[in-house]
Scaffold this motif. Structure first.
Motif, PDB file in Angstrom:
ATOM      1  N   GLU A  36      36.902  47.704  46.407  1.00  0.00           N
ATOM      2  CA  GLU A  36      37.535  46.424  46.121  1.00  0.00           C
ATOM      3  C   GLU A  36      36.541  45.272  46.083  1.00  0.00           C
ATOM      4  O   GLU A  36      36.745  44.310  45.350  1.00  0.00           O
ATOM      5  CB  GLU A  36      38.616  46.132  47.181  1.00  0.00           C
ATOM      6  CG  GLU A  36      39.833  47.005  47.035  1.00  0.00           C
ATOM      7  CD  GLU A  36      41.045  46.372  47.687  1.00  0.00           C
ATOM      8  OE1 GLU A  36      41.682  45.527  47.051  1.00  0.00           O
ATOM      9  OE2 GLU A  36      41.333  46.721  48.854  1.00  0.00           O
ATOM     10  N   LEU A  64      40.602  42.788  46.203  1.00  0.00           N
ATOM     11  CA  LEU A  64      39.949  42.881  44.892  1.00  0.00           C
ATOM     12  C   LEU A  64      40.206  41.661  44.011  1.00  0.00           C
ATOM     13  O   LEU A  64      39.306  41.119  43.389  1.00  0.00           O
ATOM     14  CB  LEU A  64      40.464  44.148  44.183  1.00  0.00           C
ATOM     15  CG  LEU A  64      40.154  44.266  42.686  1.00  0.00           C
ATOM     16  CD1 LEU A  64      38.679  44.558  42.482  1.00  0.00           C
ATOM     17  CD2 LEU A  64      40.999  45.352  42.039  1.00  0.00           C
ATOM     18  N   GLU A  65      41.463  41.207  43.961  1.00  0.00           N
ATOM     19  CA  GLU A  65      41.848  40.216  42.952  1.00  0.00           C
ATOM     20  C   GLU A  65      41.342  38.818  43.259  1.00  0.00           C
ATOM     21  O   GLU A  65      41.195  38.002  42.357  1.00  0.00           O
ATOM     22  CB  GLU A  65      43.371  40.161  42.814  1.00  0.00           C
ATOM     23  CG  GLU A  65      43.997  41.415  42.240  1.00  0.00           C
ATOM     24  CD  GLU A  65      44.298  42.457  43.320  1.00  0.00           C
ATOM     25  OE1 GLU A  65      43.826  42.287  44.468  1.00  0.00           O
ATOM     26  OE2 GLU A  65      44.986  43.435  43.013  1.00  0.00           O
ATOM     27  N   HIS A 120      46.669  35.920  40.398  1.00  0.00           N
ATOM     28  CA  HIS A 120      47.616  35.408  41.383  1.00  0.00           C
ATOM     29  C   HIS A 120      48.858  36.293  41.452  1.00  0.00           C
ATOM     30  O   HIS A 120      49.352  36.606  42.540  1.00  0.00           O
ATOM     31  CB  HIS A 120      48.000  33.971  41.029  1.00  0.00           C
ATOM     32  CG  HIS A 120      49.098  33.424  41.886  1.00  0.00           C
ATOM     33  ND1 HIS A 120      48.931  33.185  43.234  1.00  0.00           N
ATOM     34  CD2 HIS A 120      50.382  33.096  41.606  1.00  0.00           C
ATOM     35  CE1 HIS A 120      50.072  32.729  43.736  1.00  0.00           C
ATOM     36  NE2 HIS A 120      50.963  32.666  42.776  1.00  0.00           N
ATOM     37  N   GLN A 130      47.096  36.094  36.071  1.00  0.00           N
ATOM     38  CA  GLN A 130      47.096  37.546  36.245  1.00  0.00           C
ATOM     39  C   GLN A 130      46.640  37.937  37.656  1.00  0.00           C
ATOM     40  O   GLN A 130      47.156  38.891  38.243  1.00  0.00           O
ATOM     41  CB  GLN A 130      46.177  38.205  35.198  1.00  0.00           C
ATOM     42  CG  GLN A 130      46.735  38.219  33.786  1.00  0.00           C
ATOM     43  CD  GLN A 130      46.622  36.879  33.060  1.00  0.00           C
ATOM     44  OE1 GLN A 130      46.100  35.888  33.589  1.00  0.00           O
ATOM     45  NE2 GLN A 130      47.109  36.831  31.837  1.00  0.00           N
ATOM     46  N   CYS A 166      34.797  43.766  36.576  1.00  0.00           N
ATOM     47  CA  CYS A 166      36.026  44.033  37.326  1.00  0.00           C
ATOM     48  C   CYS A 166      37.090  43.049  36.860  1.00  0.00           C
ATOM     49  O   CYS A 166      36.842  42.192  36.013  1.00  0.00           O
ATOM     50  CB  CYS A 166      35.798  43.921  38.830  1.00  0.00           C
ATOM     51  SG  CYS A 166      35.730  42.224  39.445  1.00  0.00           S
ATOM     52  N   VAL A 167      38.280  43.137  37.424  1.00  0.00           N
ATOM     53  CA  VAL A 167      39.381  42.314  36.934  1.00  0.00           C
ATOM     54  C   VAL A 167      39.087  40.819  37.111  1.00  0.00           C
ATOM     55  O   VAL A 167      39.474  40.002  36.274  1.00  0.00           O
ATOM     56  CB  VAL A 167      40.705  42.733  37.597  1.00  0.00           C
ATOM     57  CG1 VAL A 167      40.744  42.381  39.083  1.00  0.00           C
ATOM     58  CG2 VAL A 167      41.900  42.124  36.874  1.00  0.00           C
ATOM     59  N   ARG A 182      43.039  32.107  42.337  1.00  0.00           N
ATOM     60  CA  ARG A 182      44.487  31.910  42.413  1.00  0.00           C
ATOM     61  C   ARG A 182      45.003  31.063  41.258  1.00  0.00           C
ATOM     62  O   ARG A 182      46.200  31.025  40.995  1.00  0.00           O
ATOM     63  CB  ARG A 182      44.872  31.264  43.748  1.00  0.00           C
ATOM     64  CG  ARG A 182      44.570  32.167  44.927  1.00  0.00           C
ATOM     65  CD  ARG A 182      45.078  31.576  46.200  1.00  0.00           C
ATOM     66  NE  ARG A 182      46.409  32.065  46.520  1.00  0.00           N
ATOM     67  CZ  ARG A 182      47.179  31.532  47.463  1.00  0.00           C
ATOM     68  NH1 ARG A 182      46.767  30.490  48.148  1.00  0.00           N
ATOM     69  NH2 ARG A 182      48.362  32.036  47.722  1.00  0.00           N
ATOM     70  N   ALA A 233      49.131  39.377  40.819  1.00  0.00           N
ATOM     71  CA  ALA A 233      48.849  40.695  41.409  1.00  0.00           C
ATOM     72  C   ALA A 233      48.721  40.607  42.926  1.00  0.00           C
ATOM     73  O   ALA A 233      49.001  41.570  43.633  1.00  0.00           O
ATOM     74  CB  ALA A 233      47.565  41.265  40.809  1.00  0.00           C
TER      75      ALA A 233
END
Lengths: 781, 181
Positions: free
Chosen positions: A215, A675-676, A691, A689, A85-86, A685, A693
């Motif tokens: 997520e 998700l992020e 943070h 990329q 995942c991201v 954080r 988003a």
């Protein structure tokens, strides 16, 4: 030359035709110089599990010149088969935030000053020694983590329980999956799921209970979606209190009133019985019926303002019968359940019909919605009851499957047993035989291990605040963001108590520490994690940690040695990982929890325990899969010795939540993740990329409520609960859409602490707090 | 130094800014972003790119079709390089890996230096042999997505897109550097 002569090379490509090359190709090919100035192929790649969630995706880590430069999904990993995942794809940057903690620091006169490891270790040993002398074993505490490696957890367990004779060892996983632990323990007398991720590939009906899998477990969600693509008959049911990206992919969305899932599950059980969908021979052969204390007044919620300081409720296990069960369920008719839950009768019927269809396979999955629940253990019991009653368990694609949020909540917390009442491999401190086994394996005198369970997480922080605990060590977690009702734990260093915090970045928790230790992260040290599906995964140290950072286990061992407890850790300084693991492994052998050897773990992409004769176990308790099952067919719940080797179906009633909206605080507040960001965002954080988003917390508000209150996306909104206030930007029609009368706030943002609002009510059995339900007022700020 | 370059990229990464676009040779009217902008959109080569435009509130595949699509004012929406079948399944939730970029200031500075791969790094058996594929093909099953069309960078543009079966001649290079078993 007009033809490229590749015949020799093509020979290697059997079965593929010979390509014809024109002059244009050749010219074009010649024009491209062969070069590799960045030397990407020089990267050294090695395997590791992802640092973040409990899925345990395999990643390959690319290292050059002592730095991690890239990662990629490990195609050889059975977990994720190459997909990440991201968060996983952005792992490398997590290690290189400029503000990494690099040196031990001690607070002197309110200011942090760099000290040496020698001074740090001496100070901790002295303060913990003093606490033991003044207050006895109850005066010290270690608060650990589901992100601890097996080594960290095992070192802490041995030091606290075998060295300091205390049981004040509890992890942040208490806030996360303790209810799932107690669910499995009360029903199978053995922790952790019977299935594995293959269930996602072969299941037919998926029931997601309060679980935003898209997520929170994106790779597993993808695996399920791929199953659905290949098998269009697959159905996904999202049973939730708020629409999420998961709902977008569901065939059926079932929305229930917060906390009423207990009634909904009982309603399904009622219909299964009423419609004759019980797998009679399975239940007769493999199940018993049990019930516990059901009186709300006797149980309470353990929160502030009620049983404010300590919560020590203990359940009872009483025998019940099939007749009791049927009589108990009589209360849960579809009409009554619909009135409690807000779920239409037709949907309750549909759920029961799906679960009750003997021709189809069913997988239930859940995570924090069920676990962070004032009756979380009960809810775990009820979901598993449905599977036991229909016999849909311990077979491929037929399982109750609890998902975990931390990378080694299973491997370290649950298996090593870093809980206030536990010892390794499901053993407990209040069982004399279990203590004796641990003392024998550790070479300790009989009677060393304290039989009295220690403080569970919330209770531990209350005890620290009271001054009952005067020396506390926190590793790999960030409780000054994650504890519910944070006001209770406000702290200014210099209060006479001593708080050590080991972490990799500054956090609100290091802000209140007296001594800060810099830890090595992820592939900066050797480690073992255990994931949700019982897979134990090992990785090697690949790069050096920054500055003087050292791994958590090493920190504990040094302090133990300084306190004269070196006998617990007899291994040489440079080579202790394998011998420590092999010692720990002895606890697991021969009892159905058998871990693979360290050598096996080094050479594989993890193995599913029990591992017997080098073979892993995909489905526990199942004939043909589990080496401990001697039956020719069916299942054998051989771990449940106390129930005659049968699984327990529990009678668990509906109880209302601890706090419900009223005229003054008319909205439900639910908290959770995005998700992020991973948990408190202390790692994610610091990745640009991720943070960018999701830069800050927000409050999701239903459009109807927003219109009524004159709030639009981006407006500042004030949330007020009985415990505190918080101002944050509104989000209308964002990725999550709460129903009217409820709001949602993610907890990753240390600048907008939603846990200043949450209630410290907790599950009666697991003592896991309920972060999903409290009452707030919403106003324009 | 690196932080400064990153900061400069950050400023340049604005979407829809024509100064960051360059013409596509041989494709009248088509534009593509500069290589430096491409780099800024990935943490390292191999990482999923961030989404450089704002949220249109539409399904990603309505513009990122299997052939890609020219979007007025924004440029060319390239097709996904993923297996078209899996885009309906395992790969159907784009935002699992691709997140929106923003100009939000960093939470904390970061010293990470990512892998930057030369786009022409595919080695050849000899001068005239077709280059091997210098990257993993997993999740990059649709070669045409990056090697043809207006989105293709000049240095990796395929001179013979009519030959559809790329792996017939171009072998995936083994770059995995297997760990010891």
């Amino acid at each position: 030359m007009t033809h490229c002569d590749r015949r020799g090379f093509l020979g290697a490509l059997s079965g593929i035709g010979v390509a014809a090359f024109g002059p244009r190709d050749c010219a074009a090919a010649r024009d491209l110089p062969i070069q590799d100035p960045q030397g990407h192929a020089d990267l050294k790649w090695d395997k590791a599990p992802c640092r973040y969630c409990g899925t345990g995706c395999g990643v390959e880590v690319g290292v050059k010149d002592g730095k991690v430069m890239a990662v990629r999904g490990d195609a050889a990993s059975p977990v994720n088969q190459g997909l990440l995942c991201v968060k996983g794809y952005h792992l490398p940057a997590m290690l290189y935030g400029k503000d990494r903690l690099q040196y031990p620091m001690l607070r002197k006169d309110g200011k942090l000053e760099r000290i040496s490891w020698e001074q740090a270790i001496a100070t901790i040993a002295e303060r913990f020694g003093q606490a033991l002398a003044d207050k006895g074993p109850d005066g010290v505490a270690v608060y650990g983590s589901g992100q601890w490696t097996v080594f960290d957890g095992y070192a802490a367990l041995k030091w606290v329980k075998g060295g300091m004779k205390s049981n004040n060892l509890d992890p942040n996983a208490r806030l996360c999956m303790a209810s799932a632990v107690m669910g499995f323990m009360t029903q199978f007398q053995s922790d952790e799921p019977m299935g594995c991720y293959e269930d996602l590939d072969v299941g037919q009906d998926f029931f997601l209970w309060g679980n935003n899998m898209a997520e929170m477990h994106p790779v597993l969600f993808s695996r399920m979606l791929e199953n659905k693509r290949r098998n269009p008959g697959v159905r996904i049911v999202d049973i939730a209190t708020r629409r999420t990206p998961t709902s977008d992919y569901a065939d059926l969305y079932v929305e229930f009133e917060p906390g009423s899932d207990l009634a909904l599950a009982n309603g399904i059980l009622h219909l299964l019985v009423a419609k004759g969908k019980v797998a009679e021979s399975f239940v007769t052969e493999n199940c018993v019926f049990k019930r516990g204390i059901e009186d709300l007044d006797k149980i309470g919620y353990g929160c502030f303002g009620e049983q404010a300081e300590k919560y020590t409720f203990a359940d009872e296990t009483k025998d019940a019968t099939r007749e009791d069960f049927v009589k108990f369920l009589a209360d849960y008719t579809p009409e009554k359940v619909a009135a409690i839950t807000g779920v239409p009768v037709q949907q309750i019927q549909a759920l029961a019909d799906m679960y009750g269809d003997a021709e189809r396979r069913a997988v239930s999955m859940w995570c924090m919605g069920v676990n962070q629940h004032t009756r979380g253990t009960w809810m775990n019991n009820l979901i598993t009851d449905i599977h036991l009653l229909t016999g849909k368990i311990s077979r491929p694609g037929n399982n109750p499957f609890s998902l975990t949020g931390q990378p080694s909540a299973c491997g370290t917390v649950r298996e090593v047993g870093t809980l206030a009442n536990r010892l390794p491999a499901d053993m407990v401190v209040n069982n004399p035989e279990h203590r004796a086994k641990a003392e024998k394996l550790w070479g300790l005198q009989e009677g060393t291990i304290n039989p009295k369970p220690g403080h569970h997480a919330v209770d531990m922080f209350r005890a620290f605040q009271r001054g009952d605990v005067v020396a506390m060590w926190i590793q790999t977690t960030n409780p000054w963001v994650t504890m519910p009702n944070l006001h209770r734990f406000d702290r200014k260093p210099g209060d006479g108590r001593f708080l050590v915090v080991s972490d990799i970045y500054p956090t609100p928790t290091t802000d209140v520490a007296d001594l800060i230790l810099p830890s090595a992260a992820w592939v900066e040290r050797e480690g073992v994690f255990g994931n949700t599906e019982r897979r134990t995964q090992q990785w090697n140290k690949m790069v050096e940690p920054p500055g003087e950072a050292r791994e958590d286990a090493w920190q504990i061992v040094q302090v133990a040695k300084r306190m004269g407890m070196g006998n617990l850790f007899p291994w040489p300084e440079g080579d202790w990982h394998e011998p420590m693991f092999e010692e720990y492994r002895k606890f697991t052998l021969g009892i159905g929890k058998d871990l693979a050897s360290y050598a096996e773990l080094k050479s594989t992409r993890g193995m599913l325990w029990p591992v017997v004769d080098g073979k892993e176990t995909r489905y526990r308790y199942a004939a043909g899969f589990d080496p401990y099952v001697k039956k020719a067919a069916g299942v054998h719940f051989y771990k449940a010795k106390g129930y005659g080797e049968k699984a327990a179906i529990w009678l668990r009633p509906y109880h209302p939540p601890a706090e419900v909206p009223d005229a003054q605080y008319p909205f439900w507040l639910c908290t959770g993740r995005v998700l992020e960001h991973w948990h408190t965002g202390s790692m994610t954080r610091r990745v640009k990329q991720l943070h960018q988003a999701a830069p800050r917390a927000y409050v999701e508000i239903n459009r109807a409520d927003a219109t009524r209150l004159g709030i639009k996306t981006g407006d500042k909104v004030r949330l007020v609960s009985r415990r505190g206030k918080l101002e944050l930007p509104a989000m209308v029609d964002g990725r999550g859409k709460p129903p009217a009368g409820s709001v949602f706030v993610p907890f990753f943002d240390e600048g907008l602490l939603v846990n200043r609002l949450t209630l410290d009510a907790m599950d009666n059995i697991s003592k896991e707090p309920d972060y999903k339900k409290c009452a707030v007022a919403v106003e324009r700020a | 130094m690196n932080a400064r370059i990153l900061a400069a990229f950050l400023l340049l990464a604005a979407c829809g800014d024509d100064s960051q676009k360059t013409a596509v040779p041989g494709v009248p009217g088509a534009v593509k972003t500069l290589a430096s902008v491409r780099a800024e959109r990935r943490l390292f080569d191999g990482a999923p790119p961030v989404i450089p435009h704002h949220d249109f509130g539409a399904d990603c595949i309505s513009c990122h079709t299997t052939a890609g699509m020219s979007v007025p004012q924004f440029g060319f929406a390239p097709p996904a390089p993923h297996d078209p079948e899996q885009l309906q399944g395992a790969m159907s939730r784009c935002r699992m890996c691709h997140v929106f970029a923003s100009k939000e200031p960093a939470f904390a500075d970061n010293d990470f230096v990512g892998l930057r791969q030369d786009l022409r790094a595919g080695k050849r058996l000899n001068d005239l042999a077709p280059p091997v594929i210098p990257h993993q093909t997993l999740l990059r099953e649709n070669c045409m997505a990056c090697h043809t069309g207006p989105a293709a960078r000049e240095e990796i543009r395929c001179p013979h897109p009519e030959r559809e079966r790329c792996v017939q001649c171009h072998l995936p290079q083994q770059t995995t550097g297997e760990f010891s078993r």
